[in-house]
Design an enzyme around this catalytic site. Sequence first.
Site, PDB file in Angstrom:
ATOM      1  N   LYS A   1       3.911   4.988  -7.396  1.00 27.46           N
ATOM      2  CA  LYS A   1       4.990   5.838  -7.909  1.00 27.46           C
ATOM      3  C   LYS A   1       5.363   5.435  -9.323  1.00 27.46           C
ATOM      4  O   LYS A   1       5.459   6.276 -10.224  1.00 27.46           O
ATOM      5  CB  LYS A   1       6.202   5.728  -6.971  1.00 27.46           C
TER       6      LYS A   1
ATOM      7  N   ARG B   1      13.984   3.245  -5.730  1.00 18.91           N
ATOM      8  CA  ARG B   1      12.875   3.852  -4.999  1.00 18.91           C
ATOM      9  C   ARG B   1      11.759   2.836  -4.783  1.00 18.91           C
ATOM     10  O   ARG B   1      11.289   2.224  -5.727  1.00 18.91           O
ATOM     11  CB  ARG B   1      12.309   5.036  -5.789  1.00 18.91           C
TER      12      ARG B   1
ATOM     13  N   GLY C   1       6.860   3.494   6.748  1.00 15.43           N
ATOM     14  CA  GLY C   1       7.355   2.237   7.303  1.00 15.43           C
ATOM     15  C   GLY C   1       8.008   1.383   6.244  1.00 15.43           C
ATOM     16  O   GLY C   1       8.670   0.404   6.548  1.00 15.43           O
TER      17      GLY C   1
ATOM     18  N   MET D   1      10.714   0.764   3.053  1.00 17.45           N
ATOM     19  CA  MET D   1      12.091   1.184   2.897  1.00 17.45           C
ATOM     20  C   MET D   1      12.188   2.498   2.144  1.00 17.45           C
ATOM     21  O   MET D   1      11.411   2.775   1.247  1.00 17.45           O
ATOM     22  CB  MET D   1      12.874   0.126   2.157  1.00 17.45           C
TER      23      MET D   1
ATOM     24  N   ARG E   1       1.441  12.557  -7.611  1.00 19.92           N
ATOM     25  CA  ARG E   1       0.374  11.759  -7.003  1.00 19.92           C
ATOM     26  C   ARG E   1      -0.717  12.717  -6.538  1.00 19.92           C
ATOM     27  O   ARG E   1      -0.479  13.920  -6.414  1.00 19.92           O
ATOM     28  CB  ARG E   1       0.899  10.956  -5.810  1.00 19.92           C
TER      29      ARG E   1
ATOM     30  N   HIS F   1      -9.154   1.359  23.261  1.00 20.69           N
ATOM     31  CA  HIS F   1     -10.067   1.955  24.240  1.00 20.69           C
ATOM     32  C   HIS F   1     -10.060   3.479  24.131  1.00 20.69           C
ATOM     33  O   HIS F   1     -11.104   4.121  24.065  1.00 20.69           O
ATOM     34  CB  HIS F   1      -9.633   1.507  25.642  1.00 20.69           C
TER      35      HIS F   1
ATOM     36  N   SER G   1     -42.143   7.346  12.445  1.00 18.94           N
ATOM     37  CA  SER G   1     -40.802   7.895  12.629  1.00 18.94           C
ATOM     38  C   SER G   1     -40.031   6.922  13.510  1.00 18.94           C
ATOM     39  O   SER G   1     -40.459   6.610  14.619  1.00 18.94           O
ATOM     40  CB  SER G   1     -40.888   9.275  13.286  1.00 18.94           C
TER      41      SER G   1
ATOM     42  N   CYS H   1     -35.722   9.653  13.519  1.00 19.65           N
ATOM     43  CA  CYS H   1     -35.390  10.824  14.323  1.00 19.65           C
ATOM     44  C   CYS H   1     -34.394  10.488  15.429  1.00 19.65           C
ATOM     45  O   CYS H   1     -34.112  11.306  16.285  1.00 19.65           O
ATOM     46  CB  CYS H   1     -36.637  11.457  14.911  1.00 19.65           C
TER      47      CYS H   1
ATOM     48  N   TYR I   1     -37.278  10.619   4.892  1.00 19.97           N
ATOM     49  CA  TYR I   1     -36.302  11.615   5.352  1.00 19.97           C
ATOM     50  C   TYR I   1     -35.509  11.056   6.533  1.00 19.97           C
ATOM     51  O   TYR I   1     -35.898  10.050   7.140  1.00 19.97           O
ATOM     52  CB  TYR I   1     -37.029  12.905   5.805  1.00 19.97           C
TER      53      TYR I   1
HETATM   54  P1  ADP Z   1       9.749   9.165  -0.965  1.00 18.94           P
HETATM   55  O1  ADP Z   1       8.667   8.204  -1.289  1.00 18.94           O
HETATM   56  O2  ADP Z   1      10.261   9.070   0.408  1.00 18.94           O
HETATM   57  O3  ADP Z   1       9.414  10.547  -1.392  1.00 18.94           O
HETATM   58  P2  ADP Z   1      11.331   9.038  -3.329  1.00 18.94           P
HETATM   59  O4  ADP Z   1      11.609   7.785  -4.019  1.00 18.94           O
HETATM   60  O5  ADP Z   1      10.280   9.877  -3.938  1.00 18.94           O
HETATM   61  O6  ADP Z   1      10.995   8.691  -1.838  1.00 18.94           O
HETATM   62  O7  ADP Z   1      12.700   9.807  -3.259  1.00 18.94           O
HETATM   63  C1  ADP Z   1      13.210  10.585  -2.226  1.00 18.94           C
HETATM   64  C2  ADP Z   1      13.803  11.859  -2.794  1.00 18.94           C
HETATM   65  O8  ADP Z   1      14.800  11.585  -3.734  1.00 18.94           O
HETATM   66  C3  ADP Z   1      12.768  12.696  -3.511  1.00 18.94           C
HETATM   67  O9  ADP Z   1      13.008  14.036  -3.246  1.00 18.94           O
HETATM   68  C4  ADP Z   1      13.025  12.380  -4.939  1.00 18.94           C
HETATM   69  O10 ADP Z   1      12.615  13.424  -5.773  1.00 18.94           O
HETATM   70  C5  ADP Z   1      14.525  12.175  -4.963  1.00 18.94           C
HETATM   71  N1  ADP Z   1      14.896  11.285  -6.053  1.00 18.94           N
HETATM   72  C6  ADP Z   1      14.512  10.013  -6.238  1.00 18.94           C
HETATM   73  N2  ADP Z   1      14.995   9.511  -7.368  1.00 18.94           N
HETATM   74  C7  ADP Z   1      15.749  10.475  -7.926  1.00 18.94           C
HETATM   75  C8  ADP Z   1      16.507  10.567  -9.122  1.00 18.94           C
HETATM   76  N3  ADP Z   1      16.589   9.554  -9.974  1.00 18.94           N
HETATM   77  N4  ADP Z   1      17.141  11.728  -9.377  1.00 18.94           N
HETATM   78  C9  ADP Z   1      17.049  12.751  -8.508  1.00 18.94           C
HETATM   79  N5  ADP Z   1      16.346  12.737  -7.373  1.00 18.94           N
HETATM   80  C10 ADP Z   1      15.689  11.610  -7.075  1.00 18.94           C
HETATM   81 MG    MG Z   2       8.683  11.007  -3.096  1.00 19.98          MG
END
Ligand code: ADP
Ligand code: MG
Length: 911
Positions: free
Chosen positions: A33, A103, A112, A114, A347, A470, A797, A865, A885
């Site tokens: 990110k 973020r 998983g 935060m 991304r 399994h 073969s 084969c 082949y």
């Molecule tokens: P995730 O990885 O779960 O998408 P994000 O970090 O991308 O988490 O953020 C969750 C939401 O919050 C997303 O919709 C993102 O666009 C929004 N968001 C994150 N940072 C900001 C910011 N600085 N201003 C406005 N919206 C934000």
């Molecule tokens: Mg996001």
Amino acid sequence: MQKKWVYRFNEVEEAEKYIGGDWDGVRGLLGGKGANLAEMVRIGVQVPPGFTITTEACNAYLASSRVFSDEIWNQAKETLRFVEEETGKQFGSSENPLLVSCRSGAKFSMPGMMDTVLNIGLNDDSAEAMVQMTGDARFVFDAYRRLIQMFGSVVMGLKDELFENVLTKYRKKANVESDTDLTAEDWKGVTREFKEIFSRHAGREFPLDPYEQLMLATEAVFKSWNGKRAVDYRKAAGIAHDLGTAVNIQTMVFGNMGDGCATGVALTRNGTTGENRIEGDYLTNAQGEDVVAGIRLTNDLSQLKNEMPSIYAEFENIAHLLEKHYRDMQDVEFTIEKGKLWMLQTRDGKRTAQAAVRIATEMADDGLITRKEAVLRVHPDQVDFFLHPQFSPEAIKKAKEEGQLLAEGLNVSPGAAIGVVALTADLAESWAKQEGKQVIMVRPETKPDDVHGMLAAEGIITSRGGRTSHAALVARQFGKPAVVGVSDLHIDMGRRQIEVNDTIIREGDWVSIDGTTGVIYSGSLETIIPDIKDPWLEKLLSWADEFRKLGVWANADYPVDAQRALDNGAEGIGLCRSEHMFFEQGRLEHVQKMIMSDLPIERKEALDAILPFQREDFAGLFKVMDGLPVIIRLLDPPLHEFLPSQIDLITELSDLKIRFQHAGNLKEIDGILAEVEKKEQILKRVERLHEANPMLGLRGVRLGIHIPELTTMQVRAIFEAACQVAKEGVDVHPEIMIPLTSHVNELKVQRSVLEAEALRVMKENDMEIDYKFGTMIEIPRAALTADEIAEYAQFFSFGTNDLTQTTFGISRDDAEASFMIDYLENGIFPENPFATIDKDGVGELMRIAVTKGRSVTPDLECGICGEHGGEPQSIQLCHDLGLTYVSCSPFRVPIARLAAAHAALKDDKME
Ligand code: ADP
Ligand code: MG
Ligand code: MG
């Protein structure tokens, strides 16, 4: 000098320098990110100002038993000054407060970890200041309560329910449906109550100091790297545990400040079909998470074109710019604050296999990527998608809208399946077999005792287990769609039902599972089989053909199979099992007569009766494969396979004897007696043919030597057919293959007999046929003495099924029915050698055989084969060994073409 722990979004060059120029390294340092936010800044896209605290800082924090070093924290605070300068706002100020988001962002996106905390920096003072500035108390207190809620659940681990209950109460009180209808006063009340909940459940007051908020949130992100869910996910996905996560601190922009504000997500192309058109969802007057949270019905992005035309145009430009820059389809987040567009994330977008093919092909056509890149972007396994039933995109969309999506798990075996829930293997089997129901078997996990149920079921769901459990292994082996490790699913055997969050599904209710994506739904969704004749796939495969060095042939016994192989791009038949034709109606009786006869004259009669059938079969194949090689293997299986089983015969005989006792008249008695005599004769023969180890008994070339007339008949049929079609103008290239050779003398003996017959037929027809005599290499001794064998074989073969059995000393059927799964689950075998060629053992024998064989005949045609011929990893090995082949099932030919190209392109990369 101090280490740099913090990079502003406009410092991507510094990060690059530090890491040594490599983008993958930058992603490692700043997280996916963070790296992409910085990259967007570099190419001039509007991104709210901010900075990234590196993954190194995370690792340092975790290594120092979780103390935030002053050095790192001070750098973060200093960097925040730049953001303040850039935005003209101040963090923690009660006049013009700067709010930020915190973020998380690791190198690879992973569930998983935060979640994000928005609106950091709000407290009672700054909230007042913002009300003054914006004149919008509703907006401010909505933002404030969101901060407390997110902070509470994400940082302090409080149950979100606690907060949601308050919201429900307020909605009820105000008698409104949606949060957007709550007033400023409502939000103030909510904020107050949220603070109370916070202090009651978190064991402390909600932190009003913005710096404390920021620090706690950052630390929580760092810690979440080692949280159980994150660790489990990394284990399952094979992601290294020492990468660490970065933290991005970013100026808040608001999509919820009234009209002219919006927030949304988009893919730059359609992720389902790959169509080159932006698709997305947005909400006006909303904040980030609202779009994905699904609390409000979102608008289709195309509507933004009418609502805010100039912003939409700008967005379109950015989408194109990003695609051009990243040379791939992008998944973006954006927010519009009072008519200004901000990009918040980009991304590479997730896509279905079908979309992957179309996007790669169209991008190469547009010159955005090279054809080689396009070919490499589609994984051979993705071609498999086009062969299995899938849920239609419309069905998935509708199911999601109607709340049928139940949960997600691991997508361990592809394809879609529907059926009624059965909670035990026995029930699954009896419902499927006795009542003809389609069944989905649902278990906590599976054990060998469950296999009968899994076989009877259309698909499998388990609540526990990973990719090598399994259930996953068995499902893949039998090609059953399966989703395992659905942790949200609870099985209540007492009530005979399953519970997924709030939904209850009783045993016998319909569910649908998508093994390709790992999603399960309630109800029965419509399935479709995607078309292998997808125009983009055909184009991509034609490019793959230009790159690959391996030929791709197919295993086909009948003209229809050969035609399908040809349609899918096969360049020859690598294996026609001639005996398959023996089982057909009108033939088996002659075959049985041949086996039963003791007199050569009787035997010849029976063989003469089979000959015309075989000739027609071969002629049909040759016609379809006009101009291409066709390898026909002479009779391989032990003869008892053509006779009824001993047990059947014994039962039939005792039935006859009972009938005999009750026979009414002499005529009936005579009839029964005659039948008894016949069956007894067959039984005697069956008993005589009985072998302790048929797999290692009288079969293959041994059979040909034992009953030479049999193989002579087959050779005659092949050459008569070849002459016949050649007269019709077909360009025919038969290759006669002798199975199960272990000693060169076997080949010597057979070849002289068979070649003599071939010459005879050609002479009778006064024709020359371009043919080859060769052998299968499926016994280790043959591989080890391949130089001797090559003196008498014009081609090799590899029969890797038998070669695997004989190398391991394992019978496949017995192994897969008993200990194989156990071996795989416990890692005793790294892989099922019957699915992927065992490189070190079987592969080594192949290498020896190719080397020794080509030391005698440099351009010796060597192919494979066995079923492995259609499996990407084995195809890679065949490429590395320099085989001519691979030959596989007609269905897998497209997969093999792509896999062979991948193998060749890998060489390019190495050079
Ligand atoms: P995730 O990885 O779960 O998408 P994000 O970090 O991308 O988490 O953020 C969750 C939401 O919050 C997303 O919709 C993102 O666009 C929004 N968001 C994150 N940072 C900001 C910011 N600085 N201003 C406005 N919206 C934000
Ligand atoms: Mg996001
Ligand atoms: Mg999120």
